[in-house]
Motif scaffolding. Structure first.
Motif, short mmCIF file in Angstrom:
data_model
loop_
_atom_site.label_atom_id
_atom_site.label_comp_id
_atom_site.label_asym_id
_atom_site.label_seq_id
_atom_site.Cartn_x
_atom_site.Cartn_y
_atom_site.Cartn_z
N ARG A 69 0.66 -1.24 0.05
CA ARG A 69 -0.01 -0.20 0.17
C ARG A 69 0.86 1.32 0.09
O ARG A 69 0.82 2.09 0.86
N PRO A 70 1.60 1.52 -1.02
CA PRO A 70 2.50 2.64 -1.21
C PRO A 70 1.73 3.95 -1.09
O PRO A 70 0.89 4.33 -1.55
N PRO A 71 2.30 4.61 0.02
CA PRO A 71 1.66 6.10 0.24
C PRO A 71 1.95 7.09 -0.72
O PRO A 71 3.14 6.95 -1.72
N ILE A 72 1.22 7.95 -1.16
CA ILE A 72 1.48 9.09 -2.31
C ILE A 72 1.35 10.25 -1.45
O ILE A 72 0.43 10.80 -0.81
N LEU A 73 2.54 11.06 -1.51
CA LEU A 73 2.63 12.16 -1.01
C LEU A 73 2.12 13.36 -2.19
O LEU A 73 2.81 13.56 -3.09
N GLY A 74 1.21 14.34 -1.59
CA GLY A 74 0.93 15.21 -2.52
C GLY A 74 0.82 16.78 -2.28
O GLY A 74 0.71 17.09 -0.84
N MET A 75 1.13 17.66 -2.85
CA MET A 75 1.52 18.98 -2.47
C MET A 75 0.78 19.90 -3.53
O MET A 75 0.81 19.45 -4.79
N VAL A 76 0.08 20.89 -3.16
CA VAL A 76 -0.66 21.87 -4.28
C VAL A 76 -0.32 23.20 -3.51
O VAL A 76 -0.40 23.41 -2.61
N GLY A 77 -0.07 23.97 -4.89
CA GLY A 77 0.28 25.42 -4.15
C GLY A 77 -1.11 26.24 -4.12
O GLY A 77 -1.99 26.27 -4.77
N ARG A 78 -1.17 26.90 -3.11
CA ARG A 78 -2.35 27.60 -2.77
C ARG A 78 -2.82 28.69 -3.72
O ARG A 78 -3.94 29.04 -4.18
N GLU A 79 -1.55 29.35 -4.01
CA GLU A 79 -1.95 30.54 -4.89
C GLU A 79 -1.73 30.06 -6.68
O GLU A 79 -2.51 30.55 -7.47
N THR A 80 -1.14 29.12 -6.95
CA THR A 80 -0.58 28.70 -8.29
C THR A 80 -1.64 27.52 -8.64
O THR A 80 -2.02 27.54 -9.85
N GLY A 81 -2.14 26.72 -7.72
CA GLY A 81 -2.82 25.66 -7.93
C GLY A 81 -1.99 24.61 -8.61
O GLY A 81 -2.78 23.42 -9.21
N TRP A 82 -0.57 24.61 -8.75
CA TRP A 82 0.14 23.59 -9.29
C TRP A 82 0.31 22.41 -8.43
O TRP A 82 0.41 22.72 -7.13
N ALA A 83 0.14 21.13 -8.79
CA ALA A 83 0.05 20.08 -7.90
C ALA A 83 1.25 19.32 -8.23
O ALA A 83 2.01 19.17 -9.41
N CYS A 84 1.55 18.55 -7.30
CA CYS A 84 2.80 17.71 -7.31
C CYS A 84 2.76 16.35 -6.52
O CYS A 84 1.95 16.40 -5.14
N PHE A 85 2.84 15.11 -7.11
CA PHE A 85 2.53 13.92 -6.25
C PHE A 85 3.90 12.98 -6.22
O PHE A 85 4.18 12.90 -7.46
N ARG A 86 3.92 12.31 -5.30
CA ARG A 86 5.25 11.33 -5.46
C ARG A 86 4.74 10.26 -4.45
O ARG A 86 4.34 10.11 -3.42
N VAL A 87 4.97 9.09 -5.16
CA VAL A 87 4.89 7.50 -4.65
C VAL A 87 5.92 7.42 -3.79
O VAL A 87 7.26 7.48 -4.25
N CYS A 88 5.87 7.15 -2.24
CA CYS A 88 6.84 6.98 -1.45
C CYS A 88 6.94 5.63 -0.81
O CYS A 88 5.97 4.63 -1.03
#
Length: 169
Positions: free
Chosen positions: A33-52
């Motif tokens: 069950r690999p976790p996925i770390l997600g980040m999103v910029g509040r101002e830009t709306g740009w998202a980034c996801f990494r499987v950890c």
């Protein structure tokens, strides 16, 4: 010819397949069950996801530090893996929401609940819906599916210029 649900299995020694991994606790790559770390910029709306591989502090720290600005304010849930952000030597700051208490927090008392993780929670729903179509993804290929979701989320249309950048031209 396919059998009906009421038909007995051809080989009684072959057990039925299990559906889903229902293990309790946080997921890791080792427990499938690999976790996925997600980040999103509040101002830009740009998202980034990494499987950890796991949700340990060292793993989270390396990923967050590599994908966020030095002076960023990081909004998180109550997970202990983010406690390193509260260190005085750390240039990033952390504001956390304890979901057992509330869904968002008003830290300055002005009536606006500015500390929340609703943005990324909504994106998680979209990612789950995208992965659900495949009825299970092998953990070794999960990062590719997540990368394709990230690409589709961050770009409204696939242009020739984007394709050239992706191909390294």
């Amino acid at each position: 010819m396919r059998g009906k649900k009421s038909d007995l299995h051809r080989n009684p020694d072959d057990p039925p397949r299990w559906r889903a991994n229902k293990a309790r606790g946080r997921g890791t790559y080792e427990n499938d069950r690999p976790p996925i770390l997600g980040m999103v910029g509040r101002e830009t709306g740009w998202a980034c996801f990494r499987v950890c591989l796991d949700t340990k502090e060292e793993t989270i720290r390396a990923t967050v530090a590599g994908e966020t600005a030095e002076e960023a304010c990081i909004f998180t849930d109550e997970n202990r893996s983010y406690l390193w952000l509260e260190n005085e030597k750390e240039s990033r700051t952390r504001k956390a929401v304890d979901h057992s208490e509330e869904w968002a927090e008003d830290q300055d008392g002005d009536g606006v609940r500015e500390v929340h993780v609703n943005t990324i929670e909504g994106i998680w729903t979209s990612l789950r819906n995208r992965l659900r179509r495949f009825r299970g993804v092998h953990k070794d290929h999960l990062s590719g599916y997540v990368a394709m979701f990230e690409l589709a989320f961050n770009h409204d249309e696939i242009t020739p210029a984007l394709l050239q950048r992706m191909c390294g031209v």
